[in-house]
Motif scaffolding. Sequence first.
Motif, PDB file in Angstrom:
ATOM      1  N   HIS A  43      -8.220   3.066  14.500  1.00  0.00           N
ATOM      2  CA  HIS A  43      -9.655   3.256  14.713  1.00  0.00           C
ATOM      3  C   HIS A  43     -10.236   1.917  15.110  1.00  0.00           C
ATOM      4  CE1 HIS A  43     -13.668   4.838  14.450  1.00  0.00           C
ATOM      5  NE2 HIS A  43     -14.014   3.864  13.623  1.00  0.00           N
ATOM      6  N   GLU A  44     -10.715   1.820  16.343  1.00  0.00           N
ATOM      7  CA  GLU A  44     -11.251   0.577  16.896  1.00  0.00           C
ATOM      8  C   GLU A  44     -10.244  -0.560  16.743  1.00  0.00           C
ATOM      9  OE1 GLU A  44     -15.045  -0.021  15.060  1.00  0.00           O
ATOM     10  OE2 GLU A  44     -15.997   1.598  16.194  1.00  0.00           O
ATOM     11  N   GLY A  45      -8.966  -0.238  16.996  1.00  0.00           N
ATOM     12  CA  GLY A  45      -7.910  -1.239  16.973  1.00  0.00           C
ATOM     13  C   GLY A  45      -7.344  -1.559  15.605  1.00  0.00           C
ATOM     14  N   GLN A  46      -7.930  -1.013  14.539  1.00  0.00           N
ATOM     15  CA  GLN A  46      -7.469  -1.277  13.176  1.00  0.00           C
ATOM     16  C   GLN A  46      -6.552  -0.153  12.714  1.00  0.00           C
ATOM     17  OE1 GLN A  46     -10.657  -1.552  10.324  1.00  0.00           O
ATOM     18  NE2 GLN A  46      -9.392  -2.502   8.760  1.00  0.00           N
ATOM     19  N   VAL A  47      -5.441  -0.533  12.068  1.00  0.00           N
ATOM     20  CA  VAL A  47      -4.497   0.467  11.573  1.00  0.00           C
ATOM     21  C   VAL A  47      -5.053   1.117  10.314  1.00  0.00           C
ATOM     22  CG1 VAL A  47      -2.186   0.897  10.656  1.00  0.00           C
ATOM     23  CG2 VAL A  47      -2.502  -0.736  12.517  1.00  0.00           C
ATOM     24  N   MET A  48      -5.115   2.442  10.328  1.00  0.00           N
ATOM     25  CA  MET A  48      -5.488   3.246   9.169  1.00  0.00           C
ATOM     26  C   MET A  48      -4.250   4.003   8.698  1.00  0.00           C
ATOM     27  SD  MET A  48      -8.821   2.693   9.006  1.00  0.00           S
ATOM     28  CE  MET A  48     -10.268   2.354  10.020  1.00  0.00           C
ATOM     29  N   MET A  49      -4.189   4.282   7.414  1.00  0.00           N
ATOM     30  CA  MET A  49      -3.021   4.963   6.871  1.00  0.00           C
ATOM     31  C   MET A  49      -3.442   6.162   6.036  1.00  0.00           C
ATOM     32  SD  MET A  49       0.039   3.454   4.468  1.00  0.00           S
ATOM     33  CE  MET A  49      -1.000   3.279   3.010  1.00  0.00           C
ATOM     34  N   GLY A  50      -2.791   7.292   6.261  1.00  0.00           N
ATOM     35  CA  GLY A  50      -2.981   8.471   5.429  1.00  0.00           C
ATOM     36  C   GLY A  50      -1.654   8.898   4.835  1.00  0.00           C
ATOM     37  N   THR A  51      -1.697   9.575   3.714  1.00  0.00           N
ATOM     38  CA  THR A  51      -0.484  10.131   3.128  1.00  0.00           C
ATOM     39  C   THR A  51      -0.749  11.552   2.639  1.00  0.00           C
ATOM     40  OG1 THR A  51      -0.795   9.541   0.783  1.00  0.00           O
ATOM     41  CG2 THR A  51       0.065   7.817   2.229  1.00  0.00           C
ATOM     42  N   PHE A  52       0.288  12.363   2.691  1.00  0.00           N
ATOM     43  CA  PHE A  52       0.269  13.679   2.064  1.00  0.00           C
ATOM     44  C   PHE A  52       1.461  13.725   1.123  1.00  0.00           C
ATOM     45  CE2 PHE A  52       2.039  17.890   1.647  1.00  0.00           C
ATOM     46  CZ  PHE A  52       0.947  18.632   1.251  1.00  0.00           C
ATOM     47  N   ASN A  53       1.287  14.281  -0.081  1.00  0.00           N
ATOM     48  CA  ASN A  53       2.399  14.295  -1.012  1.00  0.00           C
ATOM     49  C   ASN A  53       2.415  15.528  -1.892  1.00  0.00           C
ATOM     50  OD1 ASN A  53       0.714  13.492  -3.509  1.00  0.00           O
ATOM     51  ND2 ASN A  53       0.284  11.879  -2.035  1.00  0.00           N
ATOM     52  N   LYS A  79       0.819  -1.203   0.000  1.00  0.00           N
ATOM     53  CA  LYS A  79       0.000   0.000   0.000  1.00  0.00           C
ATOM     54  C   LYS A  79       0.857   1.258   0.000  1.00  0.00           C
ATOM     55  CE  LYS A  79      -4.286  -1.717   2.120  1.00  0.00           C
ATOM     56  NZ  LYS A  79      -4.063  -3.146   2.005  1.00  0.00           N
ATOM     57  N   LEU A  80       1.936   1.242   0.782  1.00  0.00           N
ATOM     58  CA  LEU A  80       2.826   2.398   0.829  1.00  0.00           C
ATOM     59  C   LEU A  80       3.494   2.635  -0.516  1.00  0.00           C
ATOM     60  CD1 LEU A  80       4.466   1.779   4.295  1.00  0.00           C
ATOM     61  CD2 LEU A  80       2.909   3.622   3.723  1.00  0.00           C
ATOM     62  N   ASN A  81       3.937   1.557  -1.140  1.00  0.00           N
ATOM     63  CA  ASN A  81       4.566   1.689  -2.455  1.00  0.00           C
ATOM     64  C   ASN A  81       3.579   2.212  -3.479  1.00  0.00           C
ATOM     65  OD1 ASN A  81       7.208   0.934  -1.895  1.00  0.00           O
ATOM     66  ND2 ASN A  81       6.765  -1.242  -2.125  1.00  0.00           N
ATOM     67  N   ILE A 116      -1.064   9.570  16.437  1.00  0.00           N
ATOM     68  CA  ILE A 116      -0.743   9.382  15.028  1.00  0.00           C
ATOM     69  C   ILE A 116       0.762   9.165  14.868  1.00  0.00           C
ATOM     70  CG2 ILE A 116      -0.799  10.384  12.717  1.00  0.00           C
ATOM     71  CD1 ILE A 116      -3.128  12.094  13.567  1.00  0.00           C
ATOM     72  N   GLY A 117       1.129   8.066  14.238  1.00  0.00           N
ATOM     73  CA  GLY A 117       2.514   7.839  13.873  1.00  0.00           C
ATOM     74  C   GLY A 117       2.822   8.604  12.600  1.00  0.00           C
ATOM     75  N   ARG A 118       3.936   9.343  12.600  1.00  0.00           N
ATOM     76  CA  ARG A 118       4.262  10.210  11.466  1.00  0.00           C
ATOM     77  C   ARG A 118       5.634   9.807  10.919  1.00  0.00           C
ATOM     78  NH1 ARG A 118       2.418  15.981  14.089  1.00  0.00           N
ATOM     79  NH2 ARG A 118       2.737  16.727  11.946  1.00  0.00           N
ATOM     80  N   ILE A 119       5.680   9.540   9.647  1.00  0.00           N
ATOM     81  CA  ILE A 119       6.916   9.152   8.964  1.00  0.00           C
ATOM     82  C   ILE A 119       7.171  10.166   7.862  1.00  0.00           C
ATOM     83  CG2 ILE A 119       8.104   7.344   7.676  1.00  0.00           C
ATOM     84  CD1 ILE A 119       6.167   5.321   8.896  1.00  0.00           C
ATOM     85  N   THR A 175      -4.250  11.022   0.643  1.00  0.00           N
ATOM     86  CA  THR A 175      -4.891   9.728   0.448  1.00  0.00           C
ATOM     87  C   THR A 175      -5.114   9.027   1.792  1.00  0.00           C
ATOM     88  OG1 THR A 175      -2.947   8.254   0.301  1.00  0.00           O
ATOM     89  CG2 THR A 175      -3.509   9.550  -1.654  1.00  0.00           C
ATOM     90  N   PHE A 176      -6.045   8.063   1.768  1.00  0.00           N
ATOM     91  CA  PHE A 176      -6.333   7.283   2.969  1.00  0.00           C
ATOM     92  C   PHE A 176      -6.629   5.838   2.586  1.00  0.00           C
ATOM     93  CE2 PHE A 176      -7.378  11.619   4.120  1.00  0.00           C
ATOM     94  CZ  PHE A 176      -6.693  11.754   5.326  1.00  0.00           C
ATOM     95  N   ASN A 177      -6.242   4.929   3.486  1.00  0.00           N
ATOM     96  CA  ASN A 177      -6.431   3.503   3.307  1.00  0.00           C
ATOM     97  C   ASN A 177      -6.723   2.840   4.642  1.00  0.00           C
ATOM     98  OD1 ASN A 177      -6.458   2.153   0.869  1.00  0.00           O
ATOM     99  ND2 ASN A 177      -4.246   2.119   0.637  1.00  0.00           N
ATOM    100  N   ARG A 178      -7.547   1.814   4.620  1.00  0.00           N
ATOM    101  CA  ARG A 178      -7.638   0.919   5.766  1.00  0.00           C
ATOM    102  C   ARG A 178      -6.658  -0.227   5.550  1.00  0.00           C
ATOM    103  NH1 ARG A 178     -14.010   0.298   5.250  1.00  0.00           N
ATOM    104  NH2 ARG A 178     -13.299   0.359   3.097  1.00  0.00           N
ATOM    105  N   THR A 179      -6.233  -0.865   6.625  1.00  0.00           N
ATOM    106  CA  THR A 179      -5.377  -2.042   6.508  1.00  0.00           C
ATOM    107  C   THR A 179      -6.030  -3.192   7.279  1.00  0.00           C
ATOM    108  OG1 THR A 179      -4.020  -1.861   8.514  1.00  0.00           O
ATOM    109  CG2 THR A 179      -3.425  -0.417   6.644  1.00  0.00           C
TER     110      THR A 179
END
Length: 222
Positions: free
Chosen positions: A174-184, A14-16, A151-154, A104-108
């Motif tokens: 969110h409710e124990g599930q990892v969500m991912m956002g990106t800014f570019n 997903k990150l790639n 929020i973990g920020r990389i 962008t946003f994604n659930r994992t």
Amino acid sequence: MNYMDEHILDLKNKLNAASNNGNTILSQTAVTDHGSSLSEKNSIVRLGDEFITLEWRAILDGQMEVGVPKTFSFMPPEQAKFKYPSEHRPEVIYTSEDGTVNITFNRTETTLTAEELPEFVEQMGDVLRSVQPIRNWMGTQVTVNRFGLSIGRIRFIAAGMDTNLYNEILLFLHEGQVMMGTFNCMESHMKVWLPIAENTAQSLHPASPPLQSTFKKGADSQ
């Protein structure tokens, strides 16, 4: 818990997918040193001599809300397939009028406790450094935004097809599930757009139940 398994592989894909778009990036940095300011309600952000109006958008099937520039449009699925060819493309993509700035946003499928988030962020940082053409590694951290969301920020700058790209990744639960956002955005424009990157992190919060019950998958809240 050992995260270097199918969960890491899933997130790496997903990150790639999010970062391999030639006109896009992923990164994050505080804006206080750049003379930028957020209004108390986060409805307006100053970008240099301009003021950008923000509006709330429901994301991830209405589970979360985030403030996004009003001029940013929701990228239709067909356009997203062209811009992000990977099958692991983000679920939600908001893009600027010229298409050079993206959020962008994604659930994992990964589940964590809040205590495990910092270690997970460090592990994802290590994965990114091994798979991305990093030009400038800006580090990782876990912060708490103004809504109390951890929020973990990389942050990093990577080589793109035509220019270096400023990248920000947000990992949150969110409710124990990892969500991912990106800014570019392009590295050459990153100082201008840092307030929007910061607002993305600061404005994320769980949506109220009415939004969750009325939100339709595949559409934004405009």
